[in-house]
Scaffold this motif. Structure first.
Motif, short mmCIF file in Angstrom:
data_model
loop_
_atom_site.label_atom_id
_atom_site.label_comp_id
_atom_site.label_asym_id
_atom_site.label_seq_id
_atom_site.Cartn_x
_atom_site.Cartn_y
_atom_site.Cartn_z
N LEU A 252 -0.93 4.20 8.24
CA LEU A 252 -0.95 3.09 7.29
C LEU A 252 -0.75 1.76 8.02
O LEU A 252 -1.45 0.78 7.77
N LEU B 44 0.81 -1.22 0.00
CA LEU B 44 0.00 0.00 0.00
C LEU B 44 0.84 1.27 0.00
O LEU B 44 0.35 2.33 -0.39
N SER C 50 -4.82 9.29 -2.43
CA SER C 50 -3.73 9.47 -3.38
C SER C 50 -4.04 8.70 -4.66
O SER C 50 -4.42 9.26 -5.66
N LEU D 58 -6.91 6.91 3.38
CA LEU D 58 -6.06 5.97 2.63
C LEU D 58 -6.24 6.07 1.12
O LEU D 58 -5.26 6.00 0.37
N PRO D 59 -7.47 6.24 0.58
CA PRO D 59 -7.63 6.27 -0.88
C PRO D 59 -7.38 7.64 -1.52
O PRO D 59 -7.64 7.81 -2.71
N GLU E 123 0.77 2.65 -3.32
CA GLU E 123 -0.49 3.24 -3.74
C GLU E 123 -0.82 4.52 -2.99
O GLU E 123 -1.35 5.47 -3.57
N THR E 124 -0.54 4.57 -1.69
CA THR E 124 -0.93 5.73 -0.89
C THR E 124 0.06 6.88 -1.00
O THR E 124 -0.31 8.03 -0.79
N ASP F 164 -11.68 2.07 4.02
CA ASP F 164 -11.39 3.30 4.75
C ASP F 164 -12.65 3.85 5.41
O ASP F 164 -12.57 4.48 6.47
#
Length: 561
Positions: free
Chosen positions: A117, A104, A536, A533-534, A107-108, A546
């Protein structure tokens, strides 16, 4: 398109948000109702916040513009979870919070702190079990091919870039983390129904078909921000025929949003006219906190124009209430916002599972992305770095394999229909790469070079220039060559978009922060209204995960206080 001269202006579907009402103290307002916690928005984040606040003993009132659900009920019902869930173990996969966090981080990209995280990943198994305790079911059967969304009967899958070589870390082989709720048809409605029922079982009170238009706050003193005391809402009259019509319009919007977006838009406008004609104002007190959980702002044209005008031709993903009302309510009391220009663009080219064996090129005929990546990654590269224009190249062999899969592979209609239409009716065809380049306006030499470099990689003579894994390479040596328009404005192949930015919050509590970094007393946010978290890069299931993580966090913190 501009409004025609003399025509009546179109009804805006955007919630009108007024400047905060500042008062000396709570006694200055004639409150019609009160609760310790007001949760604004009854989607997944709002439901999780309400349930958690109730478990901490708080009196909770949930307020929703419609009758609950929002984007969560319209979603695929996928929760991104890992670290060793029961479903992963049943499917034969080993996973750990450390491996999940390592992936992650790709991705983040630092949108939340490393501590947050790690906490998200460490809590993942427990949060999935918590969802199961609320009545959501998950299972371990996996589809045979990489897909944007599993068919019925399959509920665990790789929902991100886990199998892409460049995204794999050092914590062992990749593990599937997309957990689709067990349901017939898309799972969002089933997942949300369980959360809605759990909200009611928890003892939370609800107030639906009521729109919050203004926050009420105590006047600040000595340079300190005043506490949020409650809200002004506008409610449709219970029992009125127009109120029943408003509920029916919301159901129709959900029904037609995919098949006939223009009709859905007209229905949203009619619902807004009902609100404007008969909603009545009143004030509701929050003795502890207001929680903003109203979703994103994809249905706010002014905000999209201001922050991401290049995405306006995309197909909006969200509920009718995703108009940024929570964001704007927060900003009305000085809240900081971030990542408002970050729009997730989904260009999925799988299924058909063989399409990623083709080549994606830009307007000049050059490859710019590994075709096997998750659709949001491809969409981001296309929209943000290639002017929104691109083509998928196939040869005849891949085309026929893809057609057979669309017809006989058990795909969803929303997957097979556009793919067939593109291949059968909209493809540009040519016997040579040079002729194909002329038909799509690309540079012939660049297109030929892109194909030859990929062919050499498929023969094992070199590494693939974009990092495609060997099993996804395909040598295209004979025509016909085909080009499918995957641009953001492609009429037969819509490119979905949704907003990722929101209010800045304390990552331990979910309390909304102001521009100086201080907390705004009595105000919290969760889900897509907040940075999380989503915010980015998007991965399927990360938004709902989330919602659980941030919703429970805010509900718990607001309740204990």
């Amino acid at each position: 398109m501009s409004q025609a001269a003399g025509a009546a202006p179109r009804t805006s579907t955007v919630t009108p948000i007024e400047p905060a009402l500042e008062v000396e103290d709570a006694t200055a307002v004639d409150w019609s109702e009160r609760a310790e916690i007001l949760v604004i928005g009854w989607g997944a984040a709002g439901a999780c916040a309400a349930i958690e606040a109730r478990s901490a003993g708080a009196d909770v009132l949930v307020i929703d513009r419609f009758n609950g659900g929002g984007a969560s009920a319209l979603s695929g019902g996928v929760v991104y979870a890992g670290g060793g869930t029961a479903q992963q173990r049943e499917a034969g996969f080993a996973d750990s919070p450390e491996a999940m966090a390592e992936y992650l981080r790709h991705e983040t990209q630092g949108v939340v702190s490393d501590a947050t995280l790690q906490r998200f990943c460490a809590d993942s198994v427990a949060n999935l079990q918590w969802l199961e305790a609320q009545g959501v079911r998950f299972a371990s059967a996996m589809p045979p091919h990489k897909t944007s969304y599993p068919p019925d009967g399959f509920y665990l899958y790789y929902s991100g870039n886990e199998v892409v070589p460049a995204c794999q870390g050092e914590c062992g082989p990749p593990a599937p983390r997309g957990h689709r709720a067990v349901a017939q048809g898309q799972s969002g409605a089933t997942l949300y129904a369980a959360l809605q029922a759990a909200t009611l079982r928890s003892g939370a009170r609800t107030l639906t078909q009521a729109t919050v238009r203004r926050l009420v706050r105590e006047r600040g003193r000595d340079g300190q921000p005043g506490r949020v005391l409650g809200v002004e809402l506008w409610q449709l009259p219970p029992g009125d025929a127009r109120t029943a019509r408003h509920a029916e319009l919301d159901r129709q919007v959900a029904r037609w949003r995919t098949l006939r977006p223009g009709k859905a838009a007209a229905l949203r406008r009619e619902a807004a006219r009902v609100e404007q004609a008969c909603a009545q104002p009143r004030f509701v007190r929050a003795t502890r906190a207001v929680l903003l959980c109203t979703g994103g702002f994809i249905y706010n044209p002014a905000l999209i124009q201001a922050h991401a005008p290049h995405t306006r031709r995309g197909w909006p993903v969200g509920g009718a209430g995703c108009d940024g009302s929570g964001l704007r309510l927060g900003q009305s009391v000085g809240a900081a916002a971030d990542r408002l220009n970050n729009i997730s663009a989904w260009r999925f080219i799988t299924p058909p599972s063989v399409w990623p064996k083709g080549l994606v090129v830009n307007a000049q005929g050059e490859r710019f992305c590994n075709e096997q990546v998750y659709g949001e990654k491809l969409g981001h590269e296309l929209v943000e770095h290639q002017g929104g224009r691109g083509w998928l190249l196939l040869d005849g062999a891949l085309r026929w394999q893809a057609i057979r899969q669309c017809l006989f592979g058990g795909l969803w209609g929303f997957q097979a229909g556009p793919a067939l239409a593109m291949m059968l009716f909209a493809a540009k065809k040519a016997a040579t790469p040079e002729v194909l380049a002329a038909r799509i306006g690309a540079d012939p030499q660049r297109l030929r070079a892109s194909i030859e470099a990929a062919n050499a990689a498929a023969r094992g003579e070199r590494d693939d220039p974009m990092g495609k894994s060997p099993d996804m390479r395909h040598e295209m040596v004979r025509g016909p060559y085909l080009a499918l328009d995957i641009s953001i404005g492609s009429p037969l192949f819509p490119l979905a978009v949704l907003t990722l930015g929101g209010l800045v919050v304390d990552e331990t509590t979910g309390q909304v922060r102001d521009a100086s970094g201080g907390g705004i007393p009595g105000l919290y946010a969760a889900g897509r209204t907040a940075i999380g978290l989503p915010s980015s890069r998007y991965v399927s299931g990360l938004s709902l995960a989330d919602c659980v993580f941030s919703g429970r966090r805010a509900g718990r913190a607001a309740a204990i206080g």
